[in-house]
Every structure is written in C-alpha cells, then in structure tokens.
Design a protein around this motif. Structure first.
Motif, PDB file in Angstrom:
ATOM      1  N   ARG A 116     -12.152  10.872 -51.521  1.00 19.67           N
ATOM      2  CA  ARG A 116     -12.315  11.047 -50.079  1.00 19.67           C
ATOM      3  C   ARG A 116     -11.913  12.456 -49.667  1.00 19.67           C
ATOM      4  O   ARG A 116     -10.920  12.998 -50.168  1.00 19.67           O
ATOM      5  CB  ARG A 116     -11.469  10.025 -49.324  1.00 19.67           C
ATOM      6  CG  ARG A 116     -11.871   8.588 -49.587  1.00 19.67           C
ATOM      7  CD  ARG A 116     -13.239   8.274 -49.017  1.00 19.67           C
ATOM      8  NE  ARG A 116     -13.645   6.885 -49.292  1.00 19.67           N
ATOM      9  CZ  ARG A 116     -14.807   6.372 -48.919  1.00 19.67           C
ATOM     10  NH1 ARG A 116     -15.674   7.126 -48.264  1.00 19.67           N
ATOM     11  NH2 ARG A 116     -15.096   5.124 -49.211  1.00 19.67           N
ATOM     12  N   THR A 147      -9.447   0.074 -34.549  1.00 22.38           N
ATOM     13  CA  THR A 147      -8.701  -1.182 -34.653  1.00 22.38           C
ATOM     14  C   THR A 147      -7.410  -1.154 -33.858  1.00 22.38           C
ATOM     15  O   THR A 147      -6.724  -2.174 -33.742  1.00 22.38           O
ATOM     16  CB  THR A 147      -8.387  -1.486 -36.128  1.00 22.38           C
ATOM     17  OG1 THR A 147      -7.640  -0.396 -36.686  1.00 22.38           O
ATOM     18  CG2 THR A 147      -9.669  -1.666 -36.929  1.00 22.38           C
ATOM     19  N   VAL A 165      -7.913   6.835 -40.759  1.00 18.89           N
ATOM     20  CA  VAL A 165      -8.704   5.805 -41.434  1.00 18.89           C
ATOM     21  C   VAL A 165      -7.795   4.833 -42.177  1.00 18.89           C
ATOM     22  O   VAL A 165      -6.938   5.232 -42.973  1.00 18.89           O
ATOM     23  CB  VAL A 165      -9.704   6.441 -42.421  1.00 18.89           C
ATOM     24  CG1 VAL A 165     -10.484   5.356 -43.170  1.00 18.89           C
ATOM     25  CG2 VAL A 165     -10.668   7.355 -41.680  1.00 18.89           C
ATOM     26  N   THR A 166      -7.988   3.535 -41.909  1.00 17.31           N
ATOM     27  CA  THR A 166      -7.255   2.484 -42.622  1.00 17.31           C
ATOM     28  C   THR A 166      -8.189   1.622 -43.456  1.00 17.31           C
ATOM     29  O   THR A 166      -7.737   0.874 -44.325  1.00 17.31           O
ATOM     30  CB  THR A 166      -6.500   1.580 -41.627  1.00 17.31           C
ATOM     31  OG1 THR A 166      -7.443   1.029 -40.689  1.00 17.31           O
ATOM     32  CG2 THR A 166      -5.441   2.377 -40.879  1.00 17.31           C
ATOM     33  N   ARG A 167      -9.491   1.715 -43.188  1.00 15.97           N
ATOM     34  CA  ARG A 167     -10.483   0.986 -43.983  1.00 15.97           C
ATOM     35  C   ARG A 167     -11.677   1.897 -44.228  1.00 15.97           C
ATOM     36  O   ARG A 167     -12.285   2.403 -43.294  1.00 15.97           O
ATOM     37  CB  ARG A 167     -10.950  -0.271 -43.243  1.00 15.97           C
ATOM     38  CG  ARG A 167     -11.907  -1.155 -44.080  1.00 15.97           C
ATOM     39  CD  ARG A 167     -12.479  -2.280 -43.240  1.00 15.97           C
ATOM     40  NE  ARG A 167     -13.466  -1.816 -42.274  1.00 15.97           N
ATOM     41  CZ  ARG A 167     -13.766  -2.424 -41.133  1.00 15.97           C
ATOM     42  NH1 ARG A 167     -13.110  -3.529 -40.793  1.00 15.97           N
ATOM     43  NH2 ARG A 167     -14.683  -1.926 -40.311  1.00 15.97           N
ATOM     44  N   TRP A 168     -11.973   2.112 -45.501  1.00 16.24           N
ATOM     45  CA  TRP A 168     -13.091   2.982 -45.843  1.00 16.24           C
ATOM     46  C   TRP A 168     -14.404   2.212 -45.771  1.00 16.24           C
ATOM     47  O   TRP A 168     -14.419   0.984 -45.919  1.00 16.24           O
ATOM     48  CB  TRP A 168     -12.896   3.566 -47.245  1.00 16.24           C
ATOM     49  CG  TRP A 168     -11.668   4.409 -47.348  1.00 16.24           C
ATOM     50  CD1 TRP A 168     -10.495   4.086 -47.952  1.00 16.24           C
ATOM     51  CD2 TRP A 168     -11.469   5.708 -46.788  1.00 16.24           C
ATOM     52  NE1 TRP A 168      -9.572   5.095 -47.819  1.00 16.24           N
ATOM     53  CE2 TRP A 168     -10.146   6.109 -47.102  1.00 16.24           C
ATOM     54  CE3 TRP A 168     -12.266   6.581 -46.047  1.00 16.24           C
ATOM     55  CZ2 TRP A 168      -9.617   7.330 -46.717  1.00 16.24           C
ATOM     56  CZ3 TRP A 168     -11.743   7.806 -45.654  1.00 16.24           C
ATOM     57  CH2 TRP A 168     -10.441   8.169 -45.985  1.00 16.24           C
ATOM     58  N   THR A 170     -17.876   0.391 -46.580  1.00 20.58           N
ATOM     59  CA  THR A 170     -18.454  -0.340 -47.706  1.00 20.58           C
ATOM     60  C   THR A 170     -19.917  -0.625 -47.380  1.00 20.58           C
ATOM     61  O   THR A 170     -20.421  -0.251 -46.312  1.00 20.58           O
ATOM     62  CB  THR A 170     -17.718  -1.668 -47.939  1.00 20.58           C
ATOM     63  OG1 THR A 170     -17.962  -2.546 -46.825  1.00 20.58           O
ATOM     64  CG2 THR A 170     -16.225  -1.450 -48.108  1.00 20.58           C
ATOM     65  N   SER A 173     -19.592  -2.956 -44.223  1.00 14.90           N
ATOM     66  CA  SER A 173     -18.880  -2.562 -43.002  1.00 14.90           C
ATOM     67  C   SER A 173     -18.581  -1.073 -43.017  1.00 14.90           C
ATOM     68  O   SER A 173     -18.441  -0.461 -44.081  1.00 14.90           O
ATOM     69  CB  SER A 173     -17.570  -3.353 -42.861  1.00 14.90           C
ATOM     70  OG  SER A 173     -16.715  -3.092 -43.960  1.00 14.90           O
ATOM     71  N   ALA A 175     -16.373   2.458 -41.587  1.00  9.03           N
ATOM     72  CA  ALA A 175     -14.970   2.865 -41.591  1.00  9.03           C
ATOM     73  C   ALA A 175     -14.269   2.334 -40.344  1.00  9.03           C
ATOM     74  O   ALA A 175     -14.900   2.073 -39.310  1.00  9.03           O
ATOM     75  CB  ALA A 175     -14.866   4.378 -41.652  1.00  9.03           C
ATOM     76  N   ALA A 176     -12.961   2.192 -40.447  1.00  6.35           N
ATOM     77  CA  ALA A 176     -12.165   1.732 -39.313  1.00  6.35           C
ATOM     78  C   ALA A 176     -10.783   2.347 -39.405  1.00  6.35           C
ATOM     79  O   ALA A 176     -10.350   2.801 -40.465  1.00  6.35           O
ATOM     80  CB  ALA A 176     -12.072   0.213 -39.293  1.00  6.35           C
ATOM     81  N   GLY A 177     -10.099   2.379 -38.250  1.00  8.45           N
ATOM     82  CA  GLY A 177      -8.761   2.939 -38.262  1.00  8.45           C
ATOM     83  C   GLY A 177      -8.135   2.974 -36.887  1.00  8.45           C
ATOM     84  O   GLY A 177      -8.673   2.429 -35.915  1.00  8.45           O
TER      85      GLY A 177
END
Length: 678
Positions: A116, A147, A165-168, A170, A173, A175-177
């Motif tokens: 990343r 989030t 960013v807490t979720r990369w 996929t 889904s 990215a999330a953060g």
C-alpha cells in the motif's frame, strides 16, 4: 520563489520532463508527465503480441482505468482495466497480468496488491443515503466509506477530509476508515492545495523529534564549529537569488589565476554537518526527499531553523560549507578540480535583476571586488554555455508562469517570468559543479546516486517527428544516428516559429524521465558522462547523499551507504520528486482555474497543444492555462477561438466550446535555420 526557479532552470538545461501526463479513458496518453512512477519490468516494442507476463509495478488510478507506470529504459506504461481495479488505490504497488495488444500497446489487469502506498485517503467528504464517503482528490478513484469520525470533528459536507484507512478495498467492498482531520471547505483554494499536498504524502508539520534536533543547534555558529575547516573569509563570495528568496544554499566566487585560467568556486551549505545518517532529522528528510514549492507556500524538506537559518548562506554571517573549486581555461575546459570542507562569509546577496544590471554595464551598490567578480562570471558563463552546447547539450526555451497570491492564498494574477542571462549564469555554474563532483566520485570508484537521463525512445522520436511535421517543422534528423544533433537542430529551427513554446513543450514531453540511480550511462540532456545532484542539499535528499560521499572521500573513509541502500533510495527519491512536481503543476492548475471562475462566458483565442481520444487541450493566451475542448478533429498548433463554458475549481479544469477555428494567414515550413513561408 528562488528554489522553484532553480528547479525550472535544471529542467530547461537537462530536458527533464515536468508537465503532468494527460490521459483519456481509452488509454491513449498525451506526453510523458512528471507524475510517472517506477515499475521494474521492461516492455519493448519488439515483444510479441498476445503473450502474457506477470509483472509488478506502481499504479496511477483513474477510477475506471489505471496505468502501471515505468521508469525503466526502453519501457512502456501499461493500460489497466477490469475488476482488479477495485483492489488497489492510487500509488499502490501491484502484481498484474500484462500482454501486448495487436495495436502495439500494452494492457493488463491487476491480480493483487503487494504494498500500500499510504495509510490514508484525502478527498471531498460527501453524504449519501448510505452514509458518509470520502471521494479521493487524486485520479477519480472509487470513494471510501466513512465508518466514524475522530473526537471533536463535526462532519461538513463538501469539506476536504483526511480518512485513516481501516479496511482496504476487496473485490466485494471498497476502502473504509475514520475521518481523522478536516482541512477546510471545498470552495477554499488554500484548503484545496493543502489537500493535494496531503494526497501526495507531503505535510507542513515536522515530527517533534526532528524539530528538537534542529533546535538544539541554536541560532548562531561559534568558531569551535569550524575548527579544522578551510577558512574562505577573505574571498569575495556572493549569493545570487530571486528577490523573494528566503533560503540561500549556494554561493559562488571567481579568482584570476596565471596563464589565463580562472578558478570558479561553488560553495554549498554543509547540511550533512547537521543531518547525520540515521538521526530523526535524517529519517524525516529521507521520507520527504524534496521540498515542494507552490505559489502560496513552501513545504521544506528540513525544519526552518536549518533551511532558513544555519544552512542559509546569508550575508556577513559565517556558514559551514562544502566547496568545489574548478580551474577553467579560456575555452571552458576544467583543467583541475578540488573539493574541500570549508567555512565562508558571503559579502553580498545579489538578486538576479541586480546581476543583470551589472552584466548590462549598469551600476549596483556592492563591494568593488564582488561587483568585478560578478562581471567576470558573466563572461565565464557564456564560455561554459557554448562548450556545453557544442558537446550536444539541449537548451529548451519554455515559458515560466508565476501565480501571484494574497496572504490567504487567493490568486490575484498570472505573470510570465522573464529569463535573464543572470539566471543562466547560476545555472551554468551549478551544472559544472554537479558534473565535477560526479567525475571525482566516479574516478575514485565511490558509490553515489547519479542523476540519470537515458537516451530518448526511438519510437517516441518517430511520433514526435510526425507531430512536428504537422507544425511545418521538418524533423527527420530526430530519426538519425545522433539524437543530440537531431534535437539541437529542431530546437534551433523552432526558435523562430510562432508556436515555439508549444513545440518546446512537446519535445520535452518526448524525453525520458530523469531519475536517481546508483548506476548510469550518463545524462543525455546535459550531454555529460558523469552527473549528480550536489548543489541543493537543503531541498533534495540525493544531494545530501552526494555530500556524504564527498566528505568520506576527503577523509579517506568509505561511504558505502549500508544504512540506506542506494538502489532503494534512488527509487524513493525519484518517486517523491515526481510527486512534488505533480503537486506544483496541480496547484498552478487550481489557481488558474480559480481565476477563470470570473471569466465564464468569455471568448478567448487559443492554440491547440494536444489531441487525445476524449478531446483537445487548448492553451489560452498568455495565461499558461489549458482548457479541454470536446472535439478531436483539430491538429496541434491550430489557432482557435473558444468560449469558457465552465470551470471546476476543485479539479482545476476548464471546459471550453469551439466558436471557430482561426484560418492561418501563413503556413510555416521550417527546413533549415531560416524560416520559409508559403
């Protein structure tokens, strides 16, 4: 801003590309921009079509498509598409399956993300029925889901936000953060520029450890700090910079010697004395790798207590330096070089305008010895310039625009910087010093970071020759056995062309990107076998590594760069340099777009610069701004009259419509040194 000006000078002299790459959704690229990043695999035009390769590289994400970018000699960028785009974010290092299409272009799809680029996303905070999202500032990449918000942050729709960013992403889904910081409202131009800096990994804040180390040196030097150094206090040493410069990291001197020789001294702030390898200061400097010079601010590589004080060669103050002395004969040949660890005291700070006055025979209040030395410097610079051009060096004539801003960062006007001989004087001296230290380090077989600029890609030269032909400029010499001579001839003949600025820009975009590397076959643009960056350690990390290598050589020690492998450092510094250049260009686009907000509906004359699949770029008068015209049947160089339809100040884009094409009164056909009209 003086450092930005000197950065542009080196680009002129070296052929370094500085214009950002433009791209269309069909994968067609226009030019070769400064925002390219490295990919290790080499794709060559002779590679068979239809054969798959699994490769790694860094991507430039544009949402529905992306590019796998390369800096490898003979390499080509790869157009990426497919579901794999959902896995990656801008700047990530990925593994991709690539093949050469029947049309000669390379295309592929992302298989997985290897590394990343960063841990945050910067963009516009937006609210939807499903909640808050952050739409990335760079490249039109997919939005990231919010989030949560850090304590004390109140969501503001349309504001620029930094999302941790807490979720990369996929395949299923995005990215999330968590929103960690709000930078300001979307309609605030200063907030927009702060956002583009953060999106490229540049911060205006230094870690506490780095600030503490820089502050510990105090504000003044003491004699004990220059014990054992060569003292140059009696030598008339001067600095030459822009009127608005705040830091002065280079100074020059010129002495007469017997036999018609002169001794040019180039004295550079000894940044290495303060920034020791492995220290907190060093780690932060390496992370940044470069300063960033924007119209409304400077983001320095080093804390201001160093860059604006102890490492700034201000008049009448002792300063620690590393000097290179070059004995030069009447034909511009360096007959002897000597490097030394020194201490200087500048006797006069000259501006470019003052030096130009002296060179033109005017008078400027200055110590007699300093003024006389400057006048002799003017004559020496002309000799050095001629010698450099005679060996094949390229000299581009590119306009330099300056956006003047108020204290709040709001643009007031665009001006065109004049190019004076005094600018070239400093340029020639810095180029000679950089070449001198590289020559000495190579002779001693010492490892260091070269400034590498490879020969042009023959395929790009063929395309360039065809494009220049549309301007009425014969360019068959570009396809010959001597690319230096071919390019010099074209540049000479382009000088009298009414579209000379556009032609120069097209040629620069056709050059390869200059990079930092532990290995090099030379610098094509300067026509030098040995070349390194040495003269600006305040603002460029590779220069700091060169200083370490020089000082180790002088002490008879070995600087093997074990703590910082040169190959990795070269890749990192090259990427950071391109990111800074991209930020500088994007900031100019934003500020010019801000000015054009008040010109919607106006009719302007312009010139076509580039045609891509999705439309045509038009240079608008003498503003330096380019707008997009959604037609594709025009040719580069065509004169058009356009209407300003809309402006997107967040993206820095100007949308145009065609009022009419202006018939050319004269068709230019330039085949030799003289122009022909028909």
């Amino acid at each position: 801003m003086k450092r930005h000006w000197k950065r542009q000078q080196y680009r002129r002299a070296s052929g370094q590309r500085s214009a950002p790459q433009r791209s269309g959704p069909a994968g067609q690229t226009a030019g070769n921009g400064a925002n390219r990043q490295p990919a290790p695999h080499v794709f060559r035009t002779g590679q068979s079509a239809g054969l798959d390769n699994i490769v790694e590289g860094v991507i430039q994400h544009h949402g529905r498509f992306a590019f796998l970018l390369t800096e490898t000699e003979g390499g080509s960028d790869v157009f990426l598409r497919g579901r794999g785009l959902d896995l990656a974010m801008d700047g990530d290092r990925v593994q991709a399956r690539v093949r050469r299409e029947a049309n000669g272009r390379f295309s592929g799809e992302i298989l997985r993300v290897l590394k990343r680029a960063r841990a945050s996303v910067v963009g516009i905070l937006k609210r939807s029925p499903r909640g808050w999202t952050v739409c990335p500032e760079k490249g039109g990449a997919p939005p990231a889901q919010v989030t949560g918000f850090a304590p004390a942050i109140k969501p503001e729709e349309g504001a620029f936000a930094v999302l941790r960013v807490t979720r990369w992403p996929t395949e299923n889904s995005g990215a999330a953060g968590t929103v960690a910081e709000l930078l300001g409202p979307g309609d605030d131009v200063r907030a927009r520029i702060t956002a583009l800096l953060r999106a490229r990994g540049f911060s205006e804040y230094f870690p506490k450890e780095a600030l503490a180390q820089s502050s510990a040196f105090g504000e003044k030097l003491h004699p004990s700090q220059w014990k054992g150094r060569e003292e140059l206090f009696r030598l008339p040493i001067v600095t030459i910079d822009g009127a608005d410069a705040k830091d002065f990291d280079d100074a020059v001197s010129l002495e007469r010697l017997d036999g018609g020789l002169v001794r040019l001294g180039v004295h550079i702030a000894d940044v290495e004395y303060y920034v020791k390898a492995g220290s907190a200061l060093d780690k932060e400097a390496y992370s940044r790798a470069t300063s960033v010079y924007l119209p409304d601010r400077v983001v320095p590589m080093l804390p201001p207590s160093l860059s604006d004080n102890l490492c700034s060669l201000v008049p009448e103050q002792p300063r620690l330096t590393v000097s290179v002395f070059m004995d030069v004969n009447s034909s511009g040949k360096v007959t002897r070089r000597r490097m030394a660890v020194t201490v200087i005291r500048s006797c006069r700070r000259f501006t470019y305008e003052e030096v130009q006055t002296l060179l033109d025979g005017g008078r400027v209040a200055a110590p007699k010895a300093a003024a006389e030395a400057v006048m002799r410097m003017g004559a020496l610079a002309k000799v050095l310039y001629k010698r450099r051009v005679d060996r094949g060096a390229l000299d581009f004539n590119l306009p330099e625009y300056k956006v003047v801003t108020d204290a709040a960062g709001k643009p007031l006007r665009v001006t065109l910087r004049p190019r004076l001989w005094s600018h070239r004087l400093i340029e020639e001296f810095m180029l000679l010093a950089n070449e001198a230290i590289a020559t000495e380090l190579m002779a001693a077989a010492r490892p260091f970071l070269h400034r590498r600029h490879d020969v042009p890609d023959p395929a790009k030269m063929k395309t360039l020759a065809k494009t220049l032909g549309e301007f009425g400029l014969a360019a068959g010499g570009l396809l010959g056995s001597d690319p230096h001579k071919g390019l010099q001839d074209v540049l000479a003949r382009a000088g009298s062309h009414p579209l000379a600025d556009i032609i120069n820009s097209l040629i620069v975009r056709s050059m390869r990107q200059a990079v930092y590397s532990p290995e090099s076959a030379g610098h094509f643009g300067i026509a030098a076998r040995a070349y390194a960056h040495f003269t600006s350690p305040i603002r460029r990390y590779p220069d700091l590594t060169a200083h370490r290598a020089v000082k180790a050589l002088l002490l008879g020690k070995k600087e093997d760069h074990v703590a910082l492998p040169l190959a990795a450092a070269g890749t990192h510094c090259s990427e950071r340099e391109r990111a800074a250049s991209d930020a500088e260009h994007k900031a100019l686009d934003l500020l010019r777009a801000e000015l054009f907000k008040g010109r919607i509906g106006e009719t302007l004359d312009g010139s076509v610069t580039t045609v891509i699949d999705s439309g045509t770029f038009v240079l608008l008068g003498d503003t330096g701004a380019e707008g997009m015209l959604r037609v594709t049947n025009l040719k580069p160089g065509a004169k058009v009259r356009v209407i300003v339809n809309a402006v997107d100040p967040v993206e820095g884009k100007i949308d145009l419509s065609l009022r009419r094409e202006i018939p050319s009164q004269t068709r230019w056909r330039v085949t030799g040194r003289r122009k022909k009209k028909r």
